[in-house]
Design a protein around this motif. Structure first.
Motif: not given
Lengths: 145, 153
Positions: A121, A125, A128-131, B52, B54, B146-147
């Motif tokens: 996970r 995640e 996703a944060k770094h596109n 982006g 989340t 889910a985050v």
């Protein structure tokens, strides 16, 4: 009296192509084997999760990173064990290099099926944060549901 | 006067002709063996992420999954003390079979429903992938993860 022969003993020129074929095949086999070892990613052996709907994608992208997560939650990139921060750093660098090249980065995650979801996970995640939107989970179809 | 003629004696090549042929045959064998060796590529499950996007600590009202239409479907996976998988569908505990049945009904009614997977860290990867793959096969248009924000120290 020995008379010289009037005609020269011509030995017909014969071009033997057998050694040429040998060399050509040896070269082909050499490059086959060499490219096999270069191209195949050194991956940590893990038991991939079972899924029946996984699709094989042989497309090779220069902006692709394959991360293997072993059963104990360790991260491996190219067979090299990395700490979590180092693995995340590689993900960030992939995102930056792909953005600079205006290309779409891709992450392939190879988790062990009996590993915990936590490290898995955190990795996606972080992506996703770094596109990094193109994420794929490696699965095994053998004995799938 | 008879000039002796020298006949070109054709050298017998019988003993030598086999070797190059054997070489070529073995090379062909090795070539096809090596060409057929290849790593079986991994099968892949796609997980396209929105950039982006989340969502943290989503508090969804627990709608009754039997009442349709449902736009957001929250699936929570966790482990009990006996290391058994606990599945909650919109805060209602269900079994794996019930989950499949209800998700099938929901996808038939409205495939635009948004699936939100809340998977706890101790859940096994296989368990997560099984549920995720099932949601994909039902062709829900949106599957989100889910985050949870880490708690401030």
């Amino acid at each position: 009296m020995r008379l010289p022969t009037q005609y020269s003993q011509r030995t017909p020129l014969r071009f033997n192509i057998t050694p040429l074929i040998d060399v050509v095949f040896l070269l082909i086999i050499f490059f086959l084997v060499a490219s096999h070892f270069v191209r195949s990613e050194q991956t940590e052996p893990v038991e991939l999760p079972l899924a029946g709907t996984g699709k094989i994608d042989i497309e090779n992208s220069p902006h692709r990173l394959t991360v293997t997560i072993s059963r104990d939650g360790s991260y491996f990139v190219g067979g090299e064990p990395l700490t979590e921060s180092a693995a995340f750093q590689r993900v960030a660098e992939l995102g930056q290099s792909a953005a600079a090249a205006q290309a779409e980065p891709e992450i392939r995650i190879r988790p062990d099926r009996l590993g915990q979801h936590g490290p898995f996970r955190r990795l996606y995640e972080h992506c996703a944060k770094h596109n990094i939107r193109r994420i794929q989970f490696a699965v095994s179809s053998e004995g799938g549901p | 006067m008879r000039i002796p003629s020298q006949r070109l004696r054709r050298g017998s090549l019988d003993n030598e002709s086999m070797t190059p042929m054997i070489d070529v045959v073995f090379l062909l064998l090795i070539f096809f063996v090596v060409a057929s060796i290849g790593q079986k590529p991994d099968a892949l499950l796609p997980a396209a992420m929105a950039p982006g996007a989340t969502e943290t600590d989503m508090e969804l009202p627990p709608p009754d999954p039997d009442q349709l239409p449902v736009t957001d479907i929250q699936i929570r996976l966790s482990q009990s003390g006996q290391r058994q998988l606990l599945i909650e569908l919109n805060d209602r505990q269900v079994t794996g079979v019930e989950l499949r049945e209800r998700l099938t009904l929901l996808s038939d009614h409205d495939p635009r429903s948004r699936i939100i997977l809340d998977v706890h860290d101790e859940v096994l990867v296989q368990q997560f992938i099984t549920v995720y793959e099932f949601c994909q096969t039902l062709a829900f248009e949106s599957i989100s993860f889910a985050v949870h924000q880490p708690e401030p120290a």
